[in-house]
Design a protein around this motif. Structure first.
Motif, PDB file in Angstrom:
ATOM      1  N   PHE A  86       0.843  -1.201   0.000  1.00 29.03           N
ATOM      2  CA  PHE A  86       0.000   0.000   0.000  1.00 29.03           C
ATOM      3  C   PHE A  86       0.867   1.236   0.000  1.00 29.03           C
ATOM      4  N   ASN A  87       0.244   2.358  -0.273  1.00 26.71           N
ATOM      5  CA  ASN A  87       0.960   3.621  -0.174  1.00 26.71           C
ATOM      6  C   ASN A  87       0.513   4.334   1.102  1.00 26.71           C
ATOM      7  N   ARG A  88       1.036   5.494   1.312  1.00 26.95           N
ATOM      8  CA  ARG A  88       0.847   6.261   2.546  1.00 26.95           C
ATOM      9  C   ARG A  88      -0.629   6.425   2.945  1.00 26.95           C
ATOM     10  N   ASN A  89      -1.482   6.596   1.936  1.00 24.67           N
ATOM     11  CA  ASN A  89      -2.901   6.849   2.219  1.00 24.67           C
ATOM     12  C   ASN A  89      -3.600   5.667   2.877  1.00 24.67           C
ATOM     13  N   TYR A  90      -3.002   4.509   2.757  1.00 25.47           N
ATOM     14  CA  TYR A  90      -3.666   3.316   3.287  1.00 25.47           C
ATOM     15  C   TYR A  90      -3.074   2.811   4.599  1.00 25.47           C
ATOM     16  N   ILE A  91      -2.218   3.625   5.201  1.00 25.82           N
ATOM     17  CA  ILE A  91      -1.637   3.204   6.476  1.00 25.82           C
ATOM     18  C   ILE A  91      -2.733   3.051   7.536  1.00 25.82           C
ATOM     19  N   GLY A  92      -3.638   4.026   7.603  1.00 27.68           N
ATOM     20  CA  GLY A  92      -4.734   3.970   8.578  1.00 27.68           C
ATOM     21  C   GLY A  92      -5.617   2.745   8.367  1.00 27.68           C
ATOM     22  N   PRO A  93      -6.150   2.577   7.165  1.00 30.21           N
ATOM     23  CA  PRO A  93      -6.966   1.384   6.914  1.00 30.21           C
ATOM     24  C   PRO A  93      -6.215   0.075   7.176  1.00 30.21           C
ATOM     25  N   PHE A  94      -4.928   0.028   6.856  1.00 30.17           N
ATOM     26  CA  PHE A  94      -4.166  -1.195   7.147  1.00 30.17           C
ATOM     27  C   PHE A  94      -4.186  -1.499   8.643  1.00 30.17           C
ATOM     28  N   ARG A  95      -4.022  -0.463   9.460  1.00 31.58           N
ATOM     29  CA  ARG A  95      -4.026  -0.667  10.909  1.00 31.58           C
ATOM     30  C   ARG A  95      -5.371  -1.237  11.364  1.00 31.58           C
ATOM     31  N   THR A  96      -6.444  -0.685  10.800  1.00 29.06           N
ATOM     32  CA  THR A  96      -7.783  -1.187  11.139  1.00 29.06           C
ATOM     33  C   THR A  96      -7.941  -2.646  10.703  1.00 29.06           C
ATOM     34  N   MET A  97      -7.463  -2.924   9.514  1.00 26.54           N
ATOM     35  CA  MET A  97      -7.561  -4.294   8.997  1.00 26.54           C
ATOM     36  C   MET A  97      -6.809  -5.252   9.914  1.00 26.54           C
ATOM     37  N   LEU A  98      -5.588  -4.883  10.294  1.00 22.96           N
ATOM     38  CA  LEU A  98      -4.792  -5.771  11.141  1.00 22.96           C
ATOM     39  C   LEU A  98      -5.439  -5.938  12.523  1.00 22.96           C
ATOM     40  N   ARG A  99      -5.968  -4.854  13.038  1.00 23.25           N
ATOM     41  CA  ARG A  99      -6.630  -4.916  14.350  1.00 23.25           C
ATOM     42  C   ARG A  99      -7.780  -5.922  14.326  1.00 23.25           C
ATOM     43  N   SER A 100      -8.580  -5.841  13.265  1.00 23.49           N
ATOM     44  CA  SER A 100      -9.723  -6.761  13.160  1.00 23.49           C
ATOM     45  C   SER A 100      -9.234  -8.202  13.012  1.00 23.49           C
ATOM     46  N   LEU A 101      -8.182  -8.377  12.267  1.00 23.98           N
ATOM     47  CA  LEU A 101      -7.629  -9.719  12.050  1.00 23.98           C
ATOM     48  C   LEU A 101      -7.157 -10.323  13.362  1.00 23.98           C
ATOM     49  N   LEU A 102      -6.445  -9.542  14.147  1.00 23.36           N
ATOM     50  CA  LEU A 102      -5.897 -10.066  15.402  1.00 23.36           C
ATOM     51  C   LEU A 102      -7.010 -10.331  16.419  1.00 23.36           C
ATOM     52  N   LEU A 103      -7.961  -9.419  16.466  1.00 16.42           N
ATOM     53  CA  LEU A 103      -9.035  -9.567  17.445  1.00 16.42           C
ATOM     54  C   LEU A 103      -9.884 -10.802  17.161  1.00 16.42           C
ATOM     55  N   ASN A 104      -9.990 -11.151  15.906  1.00 21.98           N
ATOM     56  CA  ASN A 104     -10.841 -12.280  15.534  1.00 21.98           C
ATOM     57  C   ASN A 104     -10.065 -13.571  15.308  1.00 21.98           C
ATOM     58  N   ASN A 105      -8.773 -13.526  15.603  1.00 25.02           N
ATOM     59  CA  ASN A 105      -7.956 -14.724  15.464  1.00 25.02           C
ATOM     60  C   ASN A 105      -7.080 -14.917  16.699  1.00 25.02           C
ATOM     61  N   PRO A 106      -7.727 -15.016  17.871  1.00 29.59           N
ATOM     62  CA  PRO A 106      -6.937 -15.201  19.084  1.00 29.59           C
ATOM     63  C   PRO A 106      -6.199 -16.538  19.004  1.00 29.59           C
ATOM     64  N   GLY A 107      -4.981 -16.540  19.519  1.00 36.52           N
ATOM     65  CA  GLY A 107      -4.228 -17.794  19.506  1.00 36.52           C
ATOM     66  C   GLY A 107      -3.412 -17.994  18.237  1.00 36.52           C
ATOM     67  N   GLU A 108      -3.608 -17.137  17.254  1.00 37.04           N
ATOM     68  CA  GLU A 108      -2.810 -17.253  16.024  1.00 37.04           C
ATOM     69  C   GLU A 108      -1.627 -16.303  16.094  1.00 37.04           C
TER      70      GLU A 108
END
Lengths: 274, 274
Positions: free
Chosen positions: A12-34
């Motif tokens: 991604f480029n600079r504009n997508y840093i924020g959305p990437f953080r949101t995406m990763l947050r959702s991924l981690l929250l919904n994949n406990p233990g991974e």
């Protein structure tokens, strides 16, 4: 038994840093233990931003590797404002990622992951180099148009979620083919990287059900109708893994409003709190 | 510095065990670094269910105390099918909870907590025994009707979220007053506990802004209009703390559908995963 780490690829480029953080947050929250590891292929993200991204990931236990792609790789590539070199990164991931990485899950940053991803990570690709979903049925018209436009006989895959068997992909992906394809078809390419992917590698792709692995958040009603009423909101929340906020209007912008906007904006808030 | 533990009060019957779990899950997820303790006032929840509730809470680091209320307390209470003794529990909490508990936050179980509750917990009640929100402005008509019906000169408070200064409340809440009130006004009481609360203790209540502390999830557009466009979805996700799923149709039921249903159902899924 310790589970195998899941390798994620983002570009991604600079504009997508924020959305990437949101995406990763959702991924981690919904994949406990991974445990996950993030690979970022980029060309021009500032050192300061990379530092922040690394800290953000590490604070959540996720190793982060940013690979700045050498412009020399693109010596022979047709590059223009319309076709920046970044568009090639996900296609060239098999070449750009270290050989030690055998499988990677590419995710667009305009995605929420709301359920466990392991079933995809462990999926048998049956000899295919890639797995991806098409939005056919939801957007039947465009699927037909794209098949015709690209003269392919498979569904038109969305490249926002792609599982890659990198060893298999390394045997078939060649930078030269990609550059040639762009040169020859420049006039017809609407979504350059996605079109190129479909044109060159669609046949090597295992189709995934999009209602689970790449649900287009704009089309709740279309999914509901296509599934004859099965894909109610309860079903979506229980079964869909990747909610993909496709299209020009993005859920992090203020006027965005549909039945998934509260969920997306709540994840932005959960992320801002970190 | 260790923060003071937040005491929560809930009173529900068997049917609300599931929603309570979802409520607590949302509260904990959105209040990292806080510690909570749960008090349940009940009359007839089975030992097996209580055991499960305790394990559910403890697994998340939350002490859980179930107080089975002695029926003798209600010897003089008008009790019928329409007015079961459970309706008195939240009103009588100042008497029923141990004296060591000085402040408690009562929450209905059809609530999602999506932001930090500490600002409410630490709120100066300015001598009031209670703090609560009314849904006036959102439901202006009913507010007027209720003022008239109950002959009160304050807003009609919703009793789904109530902060109680128990020491102050212990001075004014008397079981006999409550029972008398029910006896005298039985014919007019539509929502018995809420009406009684308003009738007897409305004057001792500090009004809270409902768009933050008791947002009625049915009325997104009404809040938006009342706030002259301020309470957009971004605002709600950033500022609202308690999303209250008021009304007969509940978000855990299948056909429930509004702009908050994805969020609620996602929390059900997050809860089911524990």
């Amino acid at each position: 038994m310790k589970r195998e780490k899941i390798d994620l690829l983002v570009t991604f480029n600079r504009n997508y840093i924020g959305p990437f953080r949101t995406m990763l947050r959702s991924l981690l929250l919904n994949n406990p233990g991974e445990s996950f590891r993030v690979w970022l292929l980029h060309s021009a993200i500032a050192q300061e931003d990379l530092q922040e991204l690394e800290e953000f990931c590490n604070a959540q236990g996720v190793p982060f590797s940013a690979l700045r792609v050498d412009r020399a790789v693109f010596r022979d590539a047709p590059i223009s404002r319309q076709y920046p070199q970044e568009m090639y990164y996900r296609l060239l991931a098999p070449q750009l990622l270290p050989d030690s990485v055998k499988r990677v899950l590419y995710l667009d940053s305009d995605i929420l992951a709301i359920n466990p991803v392991r079933p995809l990570w462990e999926m048998d690709l049956r000899g295919c180099a890639f797995a991806a979903a098409s939005h056919s049925g939801v957007l039947d018209v465009m699927n037909g148009v794209n098949r015709l436009r690209l003269k392919t006989d498979h569904d038109y895959y969305n490249s926002g979620v792609m599982l890659m068997d990198l060893d298999a992909a390394r045997k078939i992906v060649r930078a030269e083919d990609i550059f040639d394809c762009v040169r020859e078809h420049a006039a017809e390419l609407l979504l350059p990287d996605q079109d190129v992917f479909n044109y060159l590698y669609g046949k090597a792709t295992l189709p995934l059900p999009d209602e689970i692995w790449n649900y287009d958040a704009r089309y709740y009603h279309a999914y509901l109708i296509r599934s004859e009423g099965v894909c109610q909101m309860d079903w979506v929340m229980q079964n869909t893994v990747f909610l993909h906020f496709c299209g020009k209007r993005k859920p992090w912008s203020r006027p965005y409003s549909n039945r998934f906007s509260a969920l997306y904006k709540h994840y932005m808030q959960l992320t801002a709190r970190l």
